[in-house]
Design a protein around this motif. Sequence first.
Motif, PDB file in Angstrom:
ATOM      1  N   LEU A   1      -5.774 -33.443 -61.772  1.00 36.09           N
ATOM      2  CA  LEU A   1      -6.171 -34.711 -61.167  1.00 36.09           C
ATOM      3  C   LEU A   1      -7.623 -34.671 -60.713  1.00 36.09           C
ATOM      4  CD1 LEU A   1      -5.512 -37.507 -60.127  1.00 36.09           C
ATOM      5  CD2 LEU A   1      -4.523 -36.473 -58.073  1.00 36.09           C
TER       6      LEU A   1
ATOM      7  N   TRP B   1      -3.430 -45.405 -69.967  1.00 34.95           N
ATOM      8  CA  TRP B   1      -2.494 -44.309 -69.707  1.00 34.95           C
ATOM      9  C   TRP B   1      -3.069 -43.304 -68.723  1.00 34.95           C
ATOM     10  CZ3 TRP B   1       1.882 -45.972 -70.357  1.00 34.95           C
ATOM     11  CH2 TRP B   1       2.350 -46.564 -71.523  1.00 34.95           C
TER      12      TRP B   1
ATOM     13  N   SER C   1      -5.046 -43.920 -66.231  1.00 33.06           N
ATOM     14  CA  SER C   1      -4.899 -44.515 -64.894  1.00 33.06           C
ATOM     15  C   SER C   1      -3.444 -44.498 -64.443  1.00 33.06           C
ATOM     16  CB  SER C   1      -5.428 -45.957 -64.897  1.00 33.06           C
ATOM     17  OG  SER C   1      -6.802 -45.983 -65.161  1.00 33.06           O
ATOM     18  N   ARG C   2      -2.543 -44.774 -65.369  1.00 32.46           N
ATOM     19  CA  ARG C   2      -1.120 -44.798 -65.008  1.00 32.46           C
ATOM     20  C   ARG C   2      -0.654 -43.408 -64.607  1.00 32.46           C
ATOM     21  NH1 ARG C   2       2.529 -46.888 -62.255  1.00 32.46           N
ATOM     22  NH2 ARG C   2       4.653 -46.908 -63.100  1.00 32.46           N
TER      23      ARG C   2
ATOM     24  N   VAL D   1      -2.416 -41.116 -63.142  1.00 36.37           N
ATOM     25  CA  VAL D   1      -2.918 -40.900 -61.782  1.00 36.37           C
ATOM     26  C   VAL D   1      -2.016 -41.613 -60.776  1.00 36.37           C
ATOM     27  CG1 VAL D   1      -4.834 -41.350 -60.199  1.00 36.37           C
ATOM     28  CG2 VAL D   1      -5.297 -40.497 -62.505  1.00 36.37           C
ATOM     29  N   GLU D   2      -1.603 -42.832 -61.091  1.00 37.92           N
ATOM     30  CA  GLU D   2      -0.707 -43.583 -60.200  1.00 37.92           C
ATOM     31  C   GLU D   2       0.616 -42.852 -59.983  1.00 37.92           C
ATOM     32  OE1 GLU D   2      -2.276 -48.088 -61.450  1.00 37.92           O
ATOM     33  OE2 GLU D   2      -0.323 -47.344 -62.130  1.00 37.92           O
ATOM     34  N   LEU D   3       1.031 -42.102 -60.990  1.00 40.59           N
ATOM     35  CA  LEU D   3       2.299 -41.366 -60.890  1.00 40.59           C
ATOM     36  C   LEU D   3       2.121 -39.961 -60.325  1.00 40.59           C
ATOM     37  CD1 LEU D   3       3.965 -42.457 -64.270  1.00 40.59           C
ATOM     38  CD2 LEU D   3       4.484 -43.307 -61.981  1.00 40.59           C
ATOM     39  N   GLY D   4       0.894 -39.649 -59.887  1.00 42.07           N
ATOM     40  CA  GLY D   4       0.647 -38.362 -59.259  1.00 42.07           C
ATOM     41  C   GLY D   4       0.273 -37.258 -60.221  1.00 42.07           C
TER      42      GLY D   4
ATOM     43  N   ASP E   1      10.768 -48.074 -64.903  1.00 43.65           N
ATOM     44  CA  ASP E   1       9.300 -48.058 -64.927  1.00 43.65           C
ATOM     45  C   ASP E   1       8.813 -49.274 -65.699  1.00 43.65           C
ATOM     46  OD1 ASP E   1       6.620 -47.511 -64.986  1.00 43.65           O
ATOM     47  OD2 ASP E   1       6.833 -45.418 -65.596  1.00 43.65           O
TER      48      ASP E   1
ATOM     49  N   LYS F   1       6.198 -51.130 -65.194  1.00 41.81           N
ATOM     50  CA  LYS F   1       4.757 -51.185 -65.431  1.00 41.81           C
ATOM     51  C   LYS F   1       4.388 -50.415 -66.693  1.00 41.81           C
ATOM     52  CE  LYS F   1       0.218 -50.633 -63.354  1.00 41.81           C
ATOM     53  NZ  LYS F   1      -0.546 -50.443 -62.100  1.00 41.81           N
ATOM     54  N   SER F   2       4.920 -49.201 -66.845  1.00 40.20           N
ATOM     55  CA  SER F   2       4.628 -48.423 -68.050  1.00 40.20           C
ATOM     56  C   SER F   2       5.184 -49.113 -69.291  1.00 40.20           C
ATOM     57  CB  SER F   2       5.210 -47.018 -67.934  1.00 40.20           C
ATOM     58  OG  SER F   2       4.591 -46.290 -66.888  1.00 40.20           O
TER      59      SER F   2
END
Length: 359
Positions: free
Chosen positions: A18, A171, A173-174, A176-179, A233, A235-236
């Motif tokens: 990250l 993807w 960015s997504r 990162v959103e999921l940790g 999920d 959003k994904s």
Amino acid sequence: RERRSPLTNGARPVEHALIIFLLALPQQDKTRQSPMDTKAPPDTLLAYASRVLREANLAKKAAWTREAYARWKKGDLPTRDTGEDYVAPDYPGRPKDVEVVAPGRTARRGKGGSLEKRIAMLHSFAHIESMAIDLSWDIILRFHGAEHLTDEFFGDWLKVAWDEARHFEMWASRLVELGSAYGALAVHDGLWESAIESKESLLDRLCIIHMVHEARGLDVTPKSIQRLKSAGDKKSAALLQEIYEDEITHVEAGVKWFKILCKAKNVDTIQTFHDTVRSKFNGPLKPPFNTAARDKAGFTEDWYLPLVVRKPQDAGGARPIRKPADQAPNKKAQGTDSRSTVQCQAEAHQKEQKGGIAR
């Protein structure tokens, strides 16, 4: 081939990946920019292609792709400088801290039911899109001197590169959103190995990468969308649906230019496609096919059904699939699973029922 970073010595914690991803993003502080950031923008499309392909920073690859496409649409970017020699690299610039392993040794995606499996699925999507940026620029740079090409060809594939850059950023960015982050898991180079196998011929490249691989993506993506929805999920799933619609146009571009070049060379289009798949693609074309999406791309059944090798136990009550008439009894079967240099092709077909994008 395997490549491990000396900094990580194998698997790296998600937190490390990250941090690396965030540092790769464009910075406002000019003192943190690399020397390449201070260079003047490329003055031609092929100069952009050369820069993007040799750049290891994926955030910069995507940013320069967006910049080039914006300039092209404004008419502010000539294709080439007649006095410049443009040569495509054998291997594109890639992040040195991302572990590369043999196909089959990457994290299992399963059905994406758990967060861990879903991250593995999205990480594989991000990697495919990052490689697709390079593949889109490579077809522009490597084959720019081919006969019968117009600026329409370069514009079509620049648009594809722009799509792939957006997809990678989505993807990344997504994740990162999921940790997590791109680079947290190992990846493989199978897709680029397919590109190397088709580097000598533009028709080969269009056939193998932009028709066979990308069309397989159309076949398996709807199932991945449904699995993401089933996992909650949404959003994904929405992101993948948007990407799926774009990928139809990418197959369409491959079919379009395959037809144009075959007509210019005065050869039979579909027969040339069949011959190329039989000689250049390792593995069979496997049903089920997403006929509706393929049709939308202009990739109708007469292109691919004759190339299917049906197993006897698959006969059942399904609609019969024609066997190639010119396949001699003692000829090596198209269904042979070869993992020599085009390893990702066999892997993609073997795992298609497990979910994911295959290209």
